[in-house]
Scaffold this active site. Structure first.
Site, PDB file in Angstrom:
ATOM      1  N   GLU A  52      -4.073  -7.887  15.512  1.00 31.58           N
ATOM      2  CA  GLU A  52      -3.679  -6.526  15.131  1.00 31.58           C
ATOM      3  C   GLU A  52      -4.874  -5.581  15.314  1.00 31.58           C
ATOM      4  OE1 GLU A  52      -0.571  -6.373  12.035  1.00 31.58           O
ATOM      5  OE2 GLU A  52      -1.909  -4.974  11.030  1.00 31.58           O
ATOM      6  N   GLU A  77      10.685  -4.570   4.273  1.00 27.35           N
ATOM      7  CA  GLU A  77      10.757  -5.957   3.818  1.00 27.35           C
ATOM      8  C   GLU A  77      10.435  -6.064   2.331  1.00 27.35           C
ATOM      9  OE1 GLU A  77       9.246  -4.866   6.483  1.00 27.35           O
ATOM     10  OE2 GLU A  77       9.457  -6.240   8.186  1.00 27.35           O
ATOM     11  N   HIS A  97      -2.686 -34.575  17.413  1.00 26.96           N
ATOM     12  CA  HIS A  97      -1.462 -35.309  17.759  1.00 26.96           C
ATOM     13  C   HIS A  97      -0.390 -34.352  18.254  1.00 26.96           C
ATOM     14  CE1 HIS A  97      -2.902 -39.094  15.938  1.00 26.96           C
ATOM     15  NE2 HIS A  97      -3.626 -38.230  15.228  1.00 26.96           N
ATOM     16  N   LYS A 129       0.844  -1.196   0.000  1.00 22.84           N
ATOM     17  CA  LYS A 129       0.000   0.000   0.000  1.00 22.84           C
ATOM     18  C   LYS A 129       0.882   1.251   0.000  1.00 22.84           C
ATOM     19  CE  LYS A 129      -3.898   1.606   2.798  1.00 22.84           C
ATOM     20  NZ  LYS A 129      -4.765   1.217   3.901  1.00 22.84           N
ATOM     21  N   LYS A 163       8.307  -0.671  12.416  1.00 18.34           N
ATOM     22  CA  LYS A 163       8.843  -0.198  11.144  1.00 18.34           C
ATOM     23  C   LYS A 163       9.924   0.869  11.381  1.00 18.34           C
ATOM     24  CE  LYS A 163       4.844  -1.203   8.148  1.00 18.34           C
ATOM     25  NZ  LYS A 163       3.923  -0.772   7.111  1.00 18.34           N
ATOM     26  N   GLY A 172      -4.894  -2.834   5.410  1.00 22.26           N
ATOM     27  CA  GLY A 172      -4.077  -3.920   4.860  1.00 22.26           C
ATOM     28  C   GLY A 172      -4.631  -5.301   5.158  1.00 22.26           C
ATOM     29  N   ARG A 173      -4.979  -5.570   6.416  1.00 19.25           N
ATOM     30  CA  ARG A 173      -5.400  -6.928   6.801  1.00 19.25           C
ATOM     31  C   ARG A 173      -6.810  -7.261   6.331  1.00 19.25           C
ATOM     32  NH1 ARG A 173      -4.528  -3.570  10.838  1.00 19.25           N
ATOM     33  NH2 ARG A 173      -6.120  -3.043  12.372  1.00 19.25           N
TER      34      ARG A 173
HETATM   35  C1  G6Q Z   1      -2.341  -4.477   8.124  1.00 17.42           C
HETATM   36  C2  G6Q Z   1      -1.169  -3.716   8.485  1.00 17.42           C
HETATM   37  C3  G6Q Z   1       0.128  -4.294   7.996  1.00 17.42           C
HETATM   38  C4  G6Q Z   1       0.463  -3.940   6.550  1.00 17.42           C
HETATM   39  C5  G6Q Z   1       1.918  -4.307   6.272  1.00 17.42           C
HETATM   40  C6  G6Q Z   1       2.319  -4.037   4.848  1.00 17.42           C
HETATM   41  O1  G6Q Z   1      -3.461  -4.149   8.355  1.00 17.42           O
HETATM   42  O2  G6Q Z   1      -1.347  -2.402   8.124  1.00 17.42           O
HETATM   43  O3  G6Q Z   1       0.190  -5.686   8.151  1.00 17.42           O
HETATM   44  O4  G6Q Z   1      -0.405  -4.590   5.678  1.00 17.42           O
HETATM   45  O5  G6Q Z   1       2.735  -3.613   7.164  1.00 17.42           O
HETATM   46  O6  G6Q Z   1       2.176  -2.696   4.538  1.00 17.42           O
HETATM   47  P1  G6Q Z   1       2.285  -2.215   3.041  1.00 17.42           P
HETATM   48  O7  G6Q Z   1       1.180  -2.823   2.244  1.00 17.42           O
HETATM   49  O8  G6Q Z   1       2.185  -0.717   3.090  1.00 17.42           O
HETATM   50  O9  G6Q Z   1       3.625  -2.666   2.528  1.00 17.42           O
END
Ligand code: G6Q
Length: 545
Positions: free
Chosen positions: A353, A213, A384, A207, A512, A267-268
């Site tokens: 989260e 990463e 198990h 986003k 971050k 994001g989630r």
């Molecule tokens: C989700 C969070 C988080 C996010 C990641 C990736 O709700 O906001 O998990 O999706 O940190 O972020 P970017 O899509 O900005 O790389």
């Protein structure tokens, strides 16, 4: 208009629930279950049957929990979310992941604009791109068709797609899908090792397009590709899903291969959007669309059903009952299908989260428990592994058992075995095993009285362990969409009642910031002043001793 700010513990229902809890806390499910006087314990909807009767609840518990939802203004909160009110107040955003799975029948207005046309337009772009890649119309820089897709993203830009692609493996297109998320270079190189650059398409999903990463992994992969196929190949082998147009351009991505995201989708909660591009490629657009339809169906159920018949609401309230009254800290998610092996990890992020917050909507520290710890694995594997603790440990762990009536392969002769475990476990967790039946069993096996008396305490199961049974007809794109949306709404309901903001994630932002400071120190071989432990560890890391 923002959400109400009601302290749940100050409501009339909460006080009555406290009194009710002291009356019922020792009651056994196996006794309660015989007194179930209403049909409220089996919720049926579409292909779903949700059985809540194996819980430490009775009619009064349910009715008080329903009152709690009313007193906390749940119905109003649901309307506010669907109507695009700015309910994510700390980020000043609406929360409209439900809009991206709209059936397009009604307008969804945000800031005086109808969002539906742009949502449909993005879907069309996803469809065309998916069809072009699968049908070999779009090819790599050496004119070879793509055979492999790599999704580069993390957190919300990874966990949803990775879970759904695994869940819908049975419906796969001809493309093989891979995921890189961790900033672990070894993993990236391991994935690249088996890929042919000429036939691989990389999708950067971020986003912000600034996540350490994702950008590191994308940069490593870009270098690898340029070494193998030259600089010009970048525009044919990379696609991007992001809101950050400037950075996408800088990276060298072909504008035709850029897919939008919106700030009103967290994001989630974004697998339904362009973030799901890898899902669409992995299973074909038609199946991706069915996933959206399934989620939309659950949205309609959630918006329009009464509190008593509303699956996400009822599951949320039961979860609050255990979290806040029985003081259970964790919840288990046990899907009885290997396809859903990534569901617990996905829900871990979505739930923890969202509701891992300790400040209420007025900015005050809460003095009651909020978000649950989520964990789990597939049945029967988990039987198990960790079921021992659920059956005989000291902790009370409510679990969701998710199973499917019909397997995906017609010639699957093992499904009854799988499902008999599914039913037997919830029954055993509830019923336990009494001292007398243990003794009778040991006697029958020919043990002496002394041996029986020694072994008996270890073989007794107290039972009274609560479970919800979620039984679905079959694992299809539609039913999966509904299942995920069910949990999304459960999260929201709990956040509303706990009076917290479920849609921000300041805890993630801190991580971050911190890592980049330490990285600079490591790269410059100059460690600044931290604490006793961190300085010791960083110096050891640098000196390689
Ligand atoms: C989700 C969070 C988080 C996010 C990641 C990736 O709700 O906001 O998990 O999706 O940190 O972020 P970017 O899509 O900005 O790389």
């Amino acid at each position: 208009m923002s959400l109400n700010k009601i302290d749940p513990t100050k409501t009339k229902a909460w006080k009555l629930l406290e009194d009710h809890f002291s009356e019922i806390k020792s009651d056994e499910i196996k006794t309660l279950i015989n007194k179930r006087s209403s049909n409220d314990y089996h919720l049926t909807w579409n292909d779903f049957l949700v059985d809540i009767s194996k819980n430490r609840i009775n009619d009064r518990t349910l009715s008080l929990l329903f009152n709690l939802a009313e007193e906390c203004g749940l119905k109003e909160a649901i309307s506010k979310q669907f109507n695009g009110e700015v309910i994510n107040q700390t980020e000043n955003r609406a929360v409209l992941h439900t809009a991206i799975r709209t059936d397009g029948k009604e307008k969804i207005i945000l800031d005086n604009n109808d969002l539906v046309p742009s949502i449909i337009q993005t879907r069309k772009k996803i469809q065309e791109f998916t069809d072009d890649v699968i049908s070999k119309n779009v090819k790599g820089s050496t004119n070879k068709a793509f055979s492999d897709i790599v999704n580069i993203g993390i957190g919300g830009s990874d966990l949803g797609p990775v879970m759904v692609v695994e869940a819908l493996k049975h419906y796969s297109s001809r493309l093989k899908t891979h995921f890189v998320s961790n900033v672990d270079g070894d993993h990236v190189l391991e994935v690249l090792k088996n890929l042919n650059p000429e036939t691989t398409l990389f999708i950067i999903v971020s986003k912000t397009f600034t996540t350490q990463e994702t950008i590191s992994n994308a940069t490593t992969i870009k270098k690898w590709l340029v070494t193998k196929l030259g600089k010009k190949s970048v525009s044919s082998h990379f696609a991007a899903v992001s809101t950050n147009q400037k950075e996408i351009k800088k990276f060298g991505i072909n504008t035709d291969f850029v897919f939008p995201m919106n700030d009103w989708v967290g994001g989630r909660f974004s697998l339904w959007s362009s973030v799901g591009l890898s899902i669409s490629l992995a299973v074909g657009y038609k199946n991706f669309e069915k996933l959206l339809v399934g989620a939309n169906n659950m949205d309609i159920h959630f918006r329009s059903s009464s509190i008593e018949k509303n699956i996400p609401v009822v599951l949320s309230l039961i979860s609050i009952w255990y979290n806040n009254f029985f003081k259970c800290e964790t919840e288990g998610i046990i899907p009885y299908t290997q396809y859903l092996s990534r569901l617990p990890a996905y829900l871990q992020q979505a739930i923890m989260e969202s509701n891992g917050k300790s400040v209420d909507r007025s900015g005050n520290k809460v003095d009651y428990q909020t978000g649950n710890i989520i964990w789990g694995d597939t049945g029967t594997n988990s039987q198990h592994a960790f079921f021992q603790l659920i059956h005989q440990g000291t902790k009370l762990i409510p679990c969701d058992f998710i199973g499917f009536k019909t397997p995906l392969f017609e010639n699957n002769t093992q499904h009854n075995k799988l499902m008999s475990n599914f039913f037997a476990q919830t029954e055993a967790l509830m019923m336990g095993k009494t001292r007398s039946s243990v003794q009778a069993e040991l006697k029958k096996s020919g043990l002496s009285d002394k041996e029986i008396s020694f072994l008996t305490p270890f073989k007794v199961f107290e039972g009274n362990k609560p479970t919800n049974t979620i039984l679905v007809k079959q694992l299809t794109p539609e039913s999966l969409g509904s299942l995920i949306a069910m949990y999304e709404h459960k999260i929201f309901v709990q956040g509303v009642i706990w009076n917290i903001f479920s849609y921000d994630q300041w805890g993630v932002e801190l991580g971050k910031q911190l890592a980049s400071k330490v990285l600079k120190e490591i790269d410059n071989n100059s460690i600044e002043k931290h604490d006793f432990s961190t300085n010791y560890l960083l110096n050891k890391y640098l000196s390689n001793t």
